[in-house]
Design an enzyme around this catalytic site. Structure first.
Site, PDB file in Angstrom:
ATOM      1  N   ASN A 294       0.867  -1.181   0.000  1.00  0.00           N
ATOM      2  CA  ASN A 294       0.000   0.000   0.000  1.00  0.00           C
ATOM      3  C   ASN A 294       0.904   1.231   0.000  1.00  0.00           C
ATOM      4  OD1 ASN A 294      -1.828   2.038   0.452  1.00  0.00           O
ATOM      5  ND2 ASN A 294      -2.225   1.499   2.599  1.00  0.00           N
TER       6      ASN A 294
ATOM      7  N   LYS B 146       0.024   4.280  -0.295  1.00  0.00           N
ATOM      8  CA  LYS B 146      -0.611   5.491   0.265  1.00  0.00           C
ATOM      9  C   LYS B 146      -0.372   6.675  -0.681  1.00  0.00           C
ATOM     10  CE  LYS B 146       0.336   3.461   4.735  1.00  0.00           C
ATOM     11  NZ  LYS B 146       0.131   3.581   6.153  1.00  0.00           N
TER      12      LYS B 146
ATOM     13  N   HIS C 277      -9.517   1.030   4.819  1.00  0.00           N
ATOM     14  CA  HIS C 277      -8.240   1.222   5.528  1.00  0.00           C
ATOM     15  C   HIS C 277      -8.471   2.186   6.695  1.00  0.00           C
ATOM     16  CE1 HIS C 277      -4.113   2.398   6.359  1.00  0.00           C
ATOM     17  NE2 HIS C 277      -3.737   1.317   5.714  1.00  0.00           N
TER      18      HIS C 277
ATOM     19  N   GLU D 282      -6.836   4.579   7.763  1.00  0.00           N
ATOM     20  CA  GLU D 282      -6.607   6.005   7.453  1.00  0.00           C
ATOM     21  C   GLU D 282      -7.821   6.606   6.759  1.00  0.00           C
ATOM     22  OE1 GLU D 282      -2.856   5.518   5.436  1.00  0.00           O
ATOM     23  OE2 GLU D 282      -1.918   4.961   7.343  1.00  0.00           O
TER      24      GLU D 282
ATOM     25  N   GLU E  95      -5.473  -5.288  10.572  1.00  0.00           N
ATOM     26  CA  GLU E  95      -4.497  -4.224  10.758  1.00  0.00           C
ATOM     27  C   GLU E  95      -4.754  -3.504  12.082  1.00  0.00           C
ATOM     28  OE1 GLU E  95      -2.465  -3.008   6.927  1.00  0.00           O
ATOM     29  OE2 GLU E  95      -4.099  -1.630   7.244  1.00  0.00           O
TER      30      GLU E  95
ATOM     31  N   GLY F 241       2.449   1.972  10.693  1.00  0.00           N
ATOM     32  CA  GLY F 241       3.391   3.081  10.533  1.00  0.00           C
ATOM     33  C   GLY F 241       4.117   3.462  11.811  1.00  0.00           C
TER      34      GLY F 241
ATOM     35  N   SER G 247       3.389  -2.440  10.298  1.00  0.00           N
ATOM     36  CA  SER G 247       4.852  -2.454  10.465  1.00  0.00           C
ATOM     37  C   SER G 247       5.495  -3.784  10.071  1.00  0.00           C
ATOM     38  CB  SER G 247       5.232  -2.066  11.896  1.00  0.00           C
ATOM     39  OG  SER G 247       4.795  -0.737  12.170  1.00  0.00           O
TER      40      SER G 247
END
Ligand code: PEP
Length: 241
Positions: free
Chosen positions: A9, A11, A96, A98, A165, A171, A204
């Site tokens: 991904n 992003k 996701h 985010e 996730e 991250g 991560s």
């Protein structure tokens, strides 16, 4: 049969020139990738066409980072299924954290996007996972169970990938322990009607931990953010033992 799916991904990273540079470093590594392993790259929309042409005939499948549920219309900033399929897209990330956190995605819109992806023949990668606060409060299982219940209404589980996730691991460099990820993914699987859905771990993932993650019996792949941006590290992840 459950497939191994490793997806990058990207992003909001990489221009088209940077994408070409990445491919020069990454593509030769795919000669060592074991048969049957799906390798997916999910770049920003602007890179889909250039990647589709360059990747034609390669092991890499193209993925998008979002899809709207309408075919077209006055939805500034959104993208539709026919636009993605025309660009050679086969997978799409949906829900996701985010998107849920910064763009107000709800389980209801995630559900619409999942169904739209399938309507256009795309395989959605549904992301679910808890915050640190929810984990500390002992809410991981109930939160994920509710997400699955709402997100998967009328979704066909024969064409679906799920990514567990944990938000606190995305991250941050703070990976969920492989055994714990395996436990939660087992719980996710127990809630599905199709036992053959591939379920990835994301958060991560890096060259140093991919072997331990992939050694877990419930984990069928990885959704990789930061470590997918660098050819050597993504190659090591894709070619894990
Ligand atoms: C992600 O973007 O889904 C992700 C897991 O990111 P990272 O690998 O950087 O934690």
């Amino acid at each position: 049969m459950r497939k191994i799916v490793i997806a990058g991904n990207w992003k909001m990273f990489k221009t088209q020139a940077e994408t070409q540079e990445f491919l020069r470093g990454f593509l030769p590594n795919l000669e060592e990738t074991p048969e049957g392993r799906e390798v997916v790259l999910c770049p920003p929309f602007t890179n889909l066409n250039v990647l589709s042409k360059t990747l034609h005939g390669s092991r890499i499948q193209l993925g998008a980072q979002n899809i709207h549920w309408e075919e077209n219309g006055a939805y500034t900033g959104e993208i539709s299924g026919p636009m993605l399929t025309e660009s050679g897209v086969r997978f799409v990330i949906v829900g996701h954290s985010e998107r849920r956190q910064y763009f107000c995605e709800t389980d209801a819109t995630v559900n619409l996007r999942l169904k739209a992806a399938q309507r256009y023949g795309l395989t959605p990668i549904l992301c679910v996972g808890e915050t640190k606060q929810q984990r500390d409060a002992g809410e991981t299982e109930s939160l994920i169970s509710t997400q699955l219940e709402k997100d998967l209404i009328d979704v066909n589980q024969d064409n679906l990938v799920i990514a567990y996730e944990p938000i606190w691991a995305i991250g941050t460099g703070d990976t969920c322990e492989a055994k714990e990820a395996n436990r939660v993914i087992g719980l996710i699987r127990s809630q599905l009607s199709n036992p053959n859905v591939s379920i990835q771990y994301g958060g991560s993932v890096k060259p140093e931990n991919i072997d331990e993650i992939m050694a877990q019996p419930e984990i069928d792949g990885a959704l990789v953010g930061g470590a997918s941006l660098e050819p050597a590290s993504f190659a090591r992840i894709v070619n894990h033992k």
